[in-house]
Design a protein around this motif. Structure first.
Motif, short mmCIF file in Angstrom:
data_model
loop_
_atom_site.label_atom_id
_atom_site.label_comp_id
_atom_site.label_asym_id
_atom_site.label_seq_id
_atom_site.Cartn_x
_atom_site.Cartn_y
_atom_site.Cartn_z
N PHE A 140 139.30 83.82 48.13
CA PHE A 140 138.32 83.65 47.05
C PHE A 140 136.95 84.21 47.42
O PHE A 140 136.73 84.64 48.56
N GLY B 296 132.50 83.58 46.46
CA GLY B 296 131.43 82.81 45.82
C GLY B 296 130.30 83.79 45.61
O GLY B 296 129.86 84.44 46.56
N ARG C 192 134.73 92.30 49.83
CA ARG C 192 135.22 91.26 50.76
C ARG C 192 136.45 90.55 50.19
O ARG C 192 137.37 90.20 50.93
N TYR D 174 127.02 80.34 39.28
CA TYR D 174 127.84 80.59 40.46
C TYR D 174 129.17 81.12 39.93
O TYR D 174 129.70 80.60 38.95
N TYR E 20 139.78 76.81 54.75
CA TYR E 20 138.72 75.84 54.45
C TYR E 20 139.09 74.41 54.80
O TYR E 20 138.23 73.53 54.79
N GLU F 120 129.05 78.59 63.02
CA GLU F 120 128.44 78.52 61.68
C GLU F 120 128.66 77.15 61.06
O GLU F 120 129.28 76.27 61.69
N PRO G 167 130.22 74.79 57.72
CA PRO G 167 131.50 74.82 57.00
C PRO G 167 131.49 75.85 55.86
O PRO G 167 132.55 76.37 55.49
N GLY G 168 130.32 76.15 55.32
CA GLY G 168 130.21 77.12 54.23
C GLY G 168 128.91 77.89 54.31
O GLY G 168 128.38 78.35 53.30
N GLU G 169 128.38 78.05 55.53
CA GLU G 169 127.09 78.73 55.69
C GLU G 169 127.03 79.39 57.06
O GLU G 169 127.60 78.91 58.02
N ASN G 170 126.30 80.50 57.13
CA ASN G 170 125.94 81.08 58.43
C ASN G 170 124.66 80.42 58.92
O ASN G 170 123.95 79.77 58.15
N ARG H 68 123.80 86.42 54.89
CA ARG H 68 123.41 86.70 56.28
C ARG H 68 122.95 88.14 56.42
O ARG H 68 121.88 88.42 56.97
N THR I 201 122.35 80.04 55.83
CA THR I 201 122.36 80.98 54.70
C THR I 201 123.74 80.99 54.07
O THR I 201 124.74 80.80 54.77
N THR J 185 125.81 82.02 49.91
CA THR J 185 125.64 82.22 48.47
C THR J 185 125.32 80.90 47.79
O THR J 185 124.36 80.81 47.02
N1 PPE Z 1 130.51 80.96 56.31
C1 PPE Z 1 131.43 80.32 55.56
C2 PPE Z 1 132.53 79.61 56.26
C3 PPE Z 1 131.33 80.36 54.17
O1 PPE Z 1 132.26 79.74 53.45
C4 PPE Z 1 130.25 81.04 53.56
C5 PPE Z 1 130.12 81.05 52.07
C6 PPE Z 1 129.31 81.68 54.37
C7 PPE Z 1 129.47 81.64 55.74
C8 PPE Z 1 128.19 82.49 53.80
O2 PPE Z 1 128.68 83.68 53.20
P1 PPE Z 1 127.95 84.38 51.98
O3 PPE Z 1 128.11 83.52 50.80
O4 PPE Z 1 128.63 85.70 51.85
O5 PPE Z 1 126.52 84.53 52.37
N2 PPE Z 1 130.56 79.87 51.41
C9 PPE Z 1 130.85 79.92 50.01
C10 PPE Z 1 131.66 78.74 49.53
C11 PPE Z 1 131.17 77.40 49.84
C12 PPE Z 1 132.04 76.33 49.19
O6 PPE Z 1 131.85 75.17 49.52
O7 PPE Z 1 132.88 76.63 48.35
C13 PPE Z 1 129.60 80.17 49.18
O8 PPE Z 1 128.48 79.96 49.64
O9 PPE Z 1 129.76 80.62 48.05
#
Ligand code: PPE
Length: 303
Positions: free
Chosen positions: A37, A39, A60, A96, A164, A193, A195-198, A222, A255, A257
């Motif tokens: 998926f 985001g 991606r 989103y 995830y 990192e 769970p959903g962020e860098n 990032r 950081t 999305t």
């Molecule tokens: N690391 C992970 C594991 C991750 O899931 C995300 C995005 C990032 C880094 C940052 O990547 P980017 O969005 O390209 O800057 N996480 C997505 C989903 C979170 C969720 O809970 O669902 C998001 O931010 O959309």
């Protein structure tokens, strides 16, 4: 936070009503996490809604699908166009966007190749991932005992559904310890990192972030923040980061999305606070995403 329903969802090439975008309980991806998926965020600008770095997100999505031997039955430009059309049809200004490609209903078992590859795209209004207040005042994070997946178990570069489960364990460990968010270490013991962020660290005016080989997802936010920081004159180093380096940092932020730029004001009981460089980057990121900086206008795809 419950999802705020919109009118339509794009599902296998057609726009269907939100409530009709359903799958069977024996869908392969539901049992094995066999989906990938994205985001993506759309921001309101003076020239109308614009999608931030759409090309990079679609690229991606296709890369993630390739890792799992999934052939997406649409071209990249068809997916990009469907995303834009979805925003238009739902009359959204800021939202989103969640495209998902998954193995559908067909056979059960671990060879998924006879199951259809299905594609859905939904969009809705979603505020800051770690709360409005978290984005302003900073959040509290915990380095959790759950490690980040490794390159030879589940490739961290792929944004795959099943991966995830690792993030969910990390998140729940942090929440159970009364923290807002988790920080995961990689299999070597270096910072990876959230769970959903860098993650980024500021020390003595230099900005650090873990390298690709620290089992991170290569975040598009990032990448944007690295470019913005360098253009603002800061030195950015991609380098291994230790636990203590975080505790002694001047500033730390996430950081993503969903998370955009979220300051981390405390880690494991160590007070860090919210610093000036984080604030400057937040301001610049806001201007860029909202079309207020011509220099980065090519990062926006107007719907
Ligand atoms: N690391 C992970 C594991 C991750 O899931 C995300 C995005 C990032 C880094 C940052 O990547 P980017 O969005 O390209 O800057 N996480 C997505 C989903 C979170 C969720 O809970 O669902 C998001 O931010 O959309």
């Amino acid at each position: 936070m419950p999802i705020e329903a919109t009118e339509k969802i794009w599902f296998n090439g057609k726009f269907v009503d939100w409530d009709d975008a359903k799958v069977h309980v024996l869908t392969h991806a539901l049992h094995y996490g066999s989906g990938v998926f994205e985001g993506i965020r759309c921001y309101n600008t003076d020239k109308g809604p614009a999608i931030f770095r759409l090309k990079e997100h679609v690229d991606r999505l296709f890369d993630s699908a390739k890792i799992y031997y999934m052939k997406i039955p649409y071209s990249k430009s068809e997916i990009a166009e469907a995303i834009k059309e979805l925003v238009r049809i739902n009359g959204l200004k800021e939202c989103y966007i969640r495209p998902i490609v998954f193995r559908g209903y067909g056979e059960m078992g671990l060879n998924p190749l006879n199951n259809p590859v299905e594609v859905a795209i939904a969009a809705w209004e979603w505020g800051p991932y770690l709360g409005e207040e978290g984005q302003k005042k900073g959040i509290r994070a915990k380095i959790v005992s759950i490690q980040r997946i490794t390159p030879n178990t589940l490739p961290p570069v792929a944004k795959a559904c099943g991966q995830y489960i690792n993030s969910i364990l990390a998140k729940l460990e942090a929440l159970n310890c009364n923290y807002d968010e988790a920080i995961m270490l990689d299999y070597r013991g270096f910072v990876s990192e959230g769970p959903g962020e860098n993650i980024f660290v500021v020390k003595d005016d230099v900005i650090y972030t873990p390298p690709e080989y620290a089992s991170i997802l290569k975040g598009i936010t990032r990448d944007s923040v690295i470019k913005l920081a360098e253009d603002m004159g800061y030195e950015v180093r991609e380098r291994d980061i230790t636990r203590a380096f975080l505790y002694l940092a001047d500033e730390v932020f996430f950081t993503g999305t969903a998370a955009e730029i979220t300051p981390i004001r405390e880690i494991d009981g160590y007070e860090i606070g919210v610093g000036e460089i984080t604030r400057k980057l937040q301001k610049k990121f806001y201007e860029v995403t909202h079309g207020k900086d011509e220099k980065y206008i090519s990062w926006l795809d107007f719907v």
